[in-house]
Write an enzyme that holds these catalytic residues in place. Sequence first.
Site, PDB file in Angstrom:
ATOM      1  N   ALA A  90      98.145  97.574  24.385  1.00  0.00           N
ATOM      2  CA  ALA A  90      97.604  98.728  23.671  1.00  0.00           C
ATOM      3  C   ALA A  90      96.969  99.693  24.654  1.00  0.00           C
ATOM      4  O   ALA A  90      96.557  99.303  25.756  1.00  0.00           O
ATOM      5  CB  ALA A  90      96.567  98.278  22.638  1.00  0.00           C
ATOM      6  N   ASP A  91      96.892 100.939  24.247  1.00  0.00           N
ATOM      7  CA  ASP A  91      96.193 101.937  25.045  1.00  0.00           C
ATOM      8  C   ASP A  91      95.619 102.987  24.112  1.00  0.00           C
ATOM      9  O   ASP A  91      96.194 103.263  23.046  1.00  0.00           O
ATOM     10  CB  ASP A  91      97.123 102.594  26.071  1.00  0.00           C
ATOM     11  CG  ASP A  91      96.314 103.238  27.182  1.00  0.00           C
ATOM     12  OD1 ASP A  91      95.866 102.505  28.081  1.00  0.00           O
ATOM     13  OD2 ASP A  91      96.110 104.465  27.135  1.00  0.00           O
ATOM     14  N   THR A  92      94.501 103.555  24.520  1.00  0.00           N
ATOM     15  CA  THR A  92      93.823 104.586  23.732  1.00  0.00           C
ATOM     16  C   THR A  92      93.531 105.775  24.624  1.00  0.00           C
ATOM     17  O   THR A  92      93.041 105.610  25.746  1.00  0.00           O
ATOM     18  CB  THR A  92      92.499 104.035  23.147  1.00  0.00           C
ATOM     19  OG1 THR A  92      92.792 102.904  22.331  1.00  0.00           O
ATOM     20  CG2 THR A  92      91.780 105.089  22.319  1.00  0.00           C
TER      21      THR A  92
END
Length: 192
Positions: free
Chosen positions: A72-74
């Site tokens: 995941a990445d934000t």
Amino acid sequence: MSASAALYLASASPRRRELLALLDYPFTVLSVDVEEQQQPDETPADYVQRLARDKSQAGWLACRGQKPVLGADTIVVFEQEVLEKPRDFADAQRILQLLSGNTHTVMTAVALSSEQGCEVVLVNSQVTFRKLTPEEISRYWQTGEPADKAGAYGIQGIGGKFVSHLSGSYSAVVGLPLLETDLLLQKYCRHS
């Protein structure tokens, strides 16, 4: 890896570990090294999805396909500019002044690599900040919280006091959208 683990989490983020634990899938954390650099002409949405996919696929290769791998990445986006983690106080000031009194987008991408390939889900949330004074920005920096946060703030921490409105997923802004992640895991993983 625990024999009962359903998947690997390819993330060093303690916030993602805490959120994933809420979904009750046994998992093991896997350390992956992925360069986080936006490419020329790459849109913010393409960038965050690529990072999540790269983390998931790097984990899939590292574990040799033993279990599904979640990456995941934000990112924080204001007027199409990706606001990364601040380099120093001056950069944090610039970022927080941009966000002050304005609405920005937080994009979180989640990718799951398995024998079926890699599926990516993107969640966009709109976050509005109240007006911030220069003194508030300086005091906030001194807490240490903004230094390792995309967009120079953490909604789950002290930075939450700046948020006047949120439209979207709170957990996605923190770093892992619970609803979308659970739906993704239901397809590929067994529950504990």
